[in-house]
Scaffold this motif. Structure first.
Motif, PDB file in Angstrom:
ATOM      1  N   UNK A 342     -65.404  30.290 -32.093  1.00 17.57           N
ATOM      2  CA  UNK A 342     -64.873  31.051 -33.212  1.00 17.57           C
ATOM      3  C   UNK A 342     -63.806  30.300 -33.973  1.00 17.57           C
ATOM      4  N   UNK A 343     -63.182  30.958 -34.937  1.00 16.00           N
ATOM      5  CA  UNK A 343     -62.119  30.333 -35.731  1.00 16.00           C
ATOM      6  C   UNK A 343     -61.002  29.780 -34.856  1.00 16.00           C
ATOM      7  N   UNK A 344     -60.620  28.536 -35.127  1.00 12.60           N
ATOM      8  CA  UNK A 344     -59.585  27.894 -34.341  1.00 12.60           C
ATOM      9  C   UNK A 344     -60.046  27.446 -32.968  1.00 12.60           C
ATOM     10  N   UNK A 345     -61.308  27.674 -32.663  1.00  6.02           N
ATOM     11  CA  UNK A 345     -61.890  27.321 -31.354  1.00  6.02           C
ATOM     12  C   UNK A 345     -61.167  28.005 -30.198  1.00  6.02           C
ATOM     13  N   UNK A 346     -60.530  29.158 -30.474  1.00  2.00           N
ATOM     14  CA  UNK A 346     -59.768  29.850 -29.437  1.00  2.00           C
ATOM     15  C   UNK A 346     -60.662  30.486 -28.373  1.00  2.00           C
ATOM     16  N   UNK A 347     -61.792  31.041 -28.800  1.00  2.68           N
ATOM     17  CA  UNK A 347     -62.745  31.668 -27.887  1.00  2.68           C
ATOM     18  C   UNK A 347     -64.136  31.204 -28.280  1.00  2.68           C
ATOM     19  N   UNK A 348     -65.025  31.105 -27.316  1.00  7.08           N
ATOM     20  CA  UNK A 348     -66.362  30.704 -27.717  1.00  7.08           C
ATOM     21  C   UNK A 348     -67.346  30.553 -26.591  1.00  7.08           C
ATOM     22  N   UNK A 349     -68.594  30.328 -26.998  1.00  7.68           N
ATOM     23  CA  UNK A 349     -69.713  30.104 -26.090  1.00  7.68           C
ATOM     24  C   UNK A 349     -70.534  28.950 -26.644  1.00  7.68           C
TER      25      UNK A 349
END
Length: 487
Positions: A342-349
């Motif tokens: 997601x935005x800012x690479x804070x959370x993701x898969x």
């Protein structure tokens, strides 16, 4: 029963009866039409909330479907906090501190939303389902694996329409990720990486000291503790910072694991993991002497889970989870200036195949932003913003419609997070916490020094809910309950 209550119940029954007469020559019993707990679609559901503030405020509000359904009762241990907004919104609802009292007194309740701290999800849902109430339970479904299995079986056996509150499971953009997986455009998928910036609350230090003088006047502390061991009022737990303490919360995994891990678990059709392995961040307040606070979650952790092949996943899958701001390295295939997840690479898969990568965000109410990157340079992106026609993708509304249609109805079977799905998925999320808690186990060795003895890969028999190579780890499959709160 009060005079007002009698009048209300009689009018409701009359409404149902008149509707049946008007639409048919004879009256078909409800249990024939839609199973136990069936409510005629023309009738309003009687809703109640267990946990009426915080997330509970939006859960019960969304469940009314813009006032289409009726809220008859609200339960909360502190109506002076954010729950006061629900009281103002539903002035006719009766107020209770104890959900057990509410459910035994309010016989006309059809369905309940449960939005309490994690440690009360299981006891509240079980108590409601035992009384035939349909349930919407916030994520994670339960505090521990044993409770998740119990609720899954109870919902099925008692013919309860259930839904877990991982609203992103109803996000239509998940269909884009599913299509990429099903089309096999990635080739063989063998690895999934999941990460989050949580915790964003205090975590990784000693439990605050009790101070009964600081207790809010209107907070029923004993009921807030519920099944947890009694301790005097402790500040900085209620209403939110309980998340980092094992007696009450489930850490970063419990907060967003059911949003993030849901994406690969669902799209790859995963089942129980076969093993779990953990490492955790360490804090040193003194030289060469690591802080040790097993009562709470660590500041960061890294989990590895393995899964066998399934119908949708043709090869074994390795899934890694990291929290505390630790994220995977930026894949070469994704441009260096682009976010991952997601935005800012804070959370993701990241779903990684031999031909490319799917990158996507947390699927709560944030933009999912699914993106496909293939090794040959082909890309396919979903929208950067989402136009949601309903709050939280209609997750609560769909559950309400299913409650009215009945158990095993088309609407019920279409739910994205009924306990038949949400239970096993939650068990997988909580396997990470079992690994973290086992990682902190230690005992005195022959030299009189404390040593950690469980820092190894834990082999998991999912069907039987048992670690097969370290008996001490099995204490974290369930929990110890305070008297009167047993499950």
């Amino acid at each position: 029963m009060s005079k007002q209550k009698k009048s209300y119940s009689t009018s409701r029954r009359s409404f149902i009866k008149k509707g049946a007469v008007a639409s048919s020559i004879f009256i078909v019993p409800r249990h024939v039409l839609g199973g136990i707990g069936y409510i005629a679609p023309s009738d309003q559901l009687n809703l109640a909330a267990i946990g009426s503030g915080g997330k509970g405020k939006s859960d019960i509000l969304n469940a009314t479907v813009n006032g289409r359904e009726r809220v008859v009762a609200l339960c909360d241990v502190d109506f002076s906090g954010s729950a006061s907004a629900s009281v103002e919104k539903f002035p006719k609802a009766k107020l209770y501190e104890d959900f057990r009292v509410m459910l035994d007194k309010e016989k006309d309740i059809d369905a309940v939303t449960i939005s309490t701290p994690d440690h009360l999800h299981g006891p509240a849902a079980a108590f409601a389902m035992e009384r035939g109430k349909h349930v919407y339970v916030q994520k994670p479904l339960t505090h521990n694996i044993r409770e998740a299995r119990m609720l899954t079986e109870m919902a099925r056996n008692n013919k309860i329409v259930s839904q877990m509150g991982n609203q992103g499971g109803s996000n239509p953009l998940l269909g884009m990720v599913q299509n990429w997986v099903d089309s096999e455009v990635l080739g063989q998928i063998s690895k999934v990486q999941v990460w989050t910036n949580r915790p964003v609350w205090p975590q990784g230090y000693a439990m605050p000291e009790p101070d009964k003088n600081l207790k809010p006047k209107d907070l029923n502390w004993d009921l807030w503790l519920g099944p947890a061991e009694y301790r005097p009022y402790t500040p900085n737990l209620h209403p939110f910072n309980w998340r980092g303490w094992w007696d009450y919360g489930t850490g970063a995994l419990g907060d967003v694991g059911c949003h993030l891990i849901d994406i690969p678990f669902r799209t790859l059709g995963l089942k129980y993991p076969t093993d779990a392995e953990c490492s955790a961040g360490t804090v040193y307040s003194q030289m060469w002497n690591a802080d040790y606070h097993p009562e709470g979650c660590p500041p960061s952790s890294f989990i590895t889970l393995h899964f066998d092949t399934t119908e949708k996943s043709k090869s074994p899958i390795e899934l890694t989870w990291s929290d505390g701001g630790i994220r995977p390295s930026h894949p070469e295939i994704i441009p260096a200036d682009s976010d991952i997840g997601g935005p800012g690479s804070y959370n993701g898969v990241l779903i990684i195949g031999e031909n490319g990568i799917i990158s996507t965000n947390i699927n709560d109410s944030s933009p999912l932003t699914p993106k496909l990157y293939l090794n040959d340079g082909t890309t396919d992106f979903g929208p950067e913003t989402e136009e949601n026609e309903e709050p939280e993708y209609g997750h609560q509304r769909k559950w309400v419609d299913a409650c009215k249609a009945g158990f095993n109805s088309t609407e019920h079977l279409a739910l994205t997070s009924s306990f038949d799905y949400a239970g096993p998925m939650t068990e997988t999320v909580l396997m990470g916490n079992l690994a973290i808690r086992s990682y902190m186990l230690r005992k005195q060795n022959s030299e009189g020094k404390m040593e950690f003895f469980a820092r190894k890969k834990l082999l998991w028999d999912g069907e039987n809910m048992k670690i097969t190579n370290l008996e001490e780890a099995n204490q974290f499959v369930g929990r110890t309950y305070r008297q009167g709160w047993e499950m």
